[in-house]
Design a protein around this motif. Sequence first.
Motif, PDB file in Angstrom:
ATOM      1  N   UNK A   1       0.850  -1.198   0.000  1.00  0.00           N
ATOM      2  CA  UNK A   1       0.000   0.000   0.000  1.00  0.00           C
ATOM      3  C   UNK A   1       0.883   1.244   0.000  1.00  0.00           C
ATOM      4  N   UNK A   2       0.286   2.380  -0.309  1.00  0.00           N
ATOM      5  CA  UNK A   2       1.052   3.627  -0.262  1.00  0.00           C
ATOM      6  C   UNK A   2       0.692   4.463   0.959  1.00  0.00           C
ATOM      7  N   UNK A   3      -0.263   3.961   1.770  1.00  0.00           N
ATOM      8  CA  UNK A   3      -0.726   4.719   2.927  1.00  0.00           C
ATOM      9  C   UNK A   3      -1.186   3.751   4.010  1.00  0.00           C
ATOM     10  N   UNK A   4      -0.864   4.078   5.270  1.00  0.00           N
ATOM     11  CA  UNK A   4      -1.358   3.302   6.412  1.00  0.00           C
ATOM     12  C   UNK A   4      -1.843   4.267   7.487  1.00  0.00           C
ATOM     13  N   UNK A   5      -2.648   3.761   8.398  1.00  0.00           N
ATOM     14  CA  UNK A   5      -3.092   4.526   9.554  1.00  0.00           C
ATOM     15  C   UNK A   5      -2.444   3.926  10.789  1.00  0.00           C
ATOM     16  N   UNK A   6      -1.991   4.802  11.677  1.00  0.00           N
ATOM     17  CA  UNK A   6      -1.354   4.377  12.919  1.00  0.00           C
ATOM     18  C   UNK A   6      -2.155   4.964  14.076  1.00  0.00           C
ATOM     19  N   UNK A   7      -2.613   4.108  14.970  1.00  0.00           N
ATOM     20  CA  UNK A   7      -3.337   4.558  16.155  1.00  0.00           C
ATOM     21  C   UNK A   7      -2.325   4.739  17.284  1.00  0.00           C
TER      22      UNK A   7
ATOM     23  N   UNK B   1       2.186   8.191   4.721  1.00  0.00           N
ATOM     24  CA  UNK B   1       2.136   7.997   3.276  1.00  0.00           C
ATOM     25  C   UNK B   1       3.541   7.884   2.697  1.00  0.00           C
ATOM     26  N   UNK B   2       3.634   7.142   1.601  1.00  0.00           N
ATOM     27  CA  UNK B   2       4.856   7.120   0.798  1.00  0.00           C
ATOM     28  C   UNK B   2       4.600   8.074  -0.370  1.00  0.00           C
ATOM     29  N   UNK B   3       5.460   9.072  -0.519  1.00  0.00           N
ATOM     30  CA  UNK B   3       5.281  10.068  -1.579  1.00  0.00           C
ATOM     31  C   UNK B   3       5.794   9.546  -2.927  1.00  0.00           C
TER      32      UNK B   3
ATOM     33  N   UNK C   1       8.695   9.335   3.317  1.00  0.00           N
ATOM     34  CA  UNK C   1       7.590   9.073   4.226  1.00  0.00           C
ATOM     35  C   UNK C   1       7.092  10.380   4.821  1.00  0.00           C
ATOM     36  N   UNK C   2       5.752  10.509   4.893  1.00  0.00           N
ATOM     37  CA  UNK C   2       5.144  11.687   5.517  1.00  0.00           C
ATOM     38  C   UNK C   2       4.136  11.197   6.549  1.00  0.00           C
ATOM     39  N   UNK C   3       4.227  11.741   7.766  1.00  0.00           N
ATOM     40  CA  UNK C   3       3.322  11.377   8.845  1.00  0.00           C
ATOM     41  C   UNK C   3       2.482  12.596   9.197  1.00  0.00           C
TER      42      UNK C   3
END
Length: 52
Positions: free
Chosen positions: A26-32, A41-43, A48-50
């Motif tokens: 994936x190019x995006x994940x959610x972190x709790x 996200x991977x640009x 990486x951008x958080x």
Amino acid sequence: MPETAVATDRKTAPKVVESRELFAGRSEILISHDGALYRMKITRQNKLILNK
């Protein structure tokens, strides 16, 4: 401790997690974290951008 030094004590050494394992194609994940959701996200430039 210099940036290139690696801590040898398992309790103090940071855990290394490969981004490909986290993202699994994936190019995006959610972190709790502490009740809040963060989006990583991977640009297009493969950085990486958080964001909260």
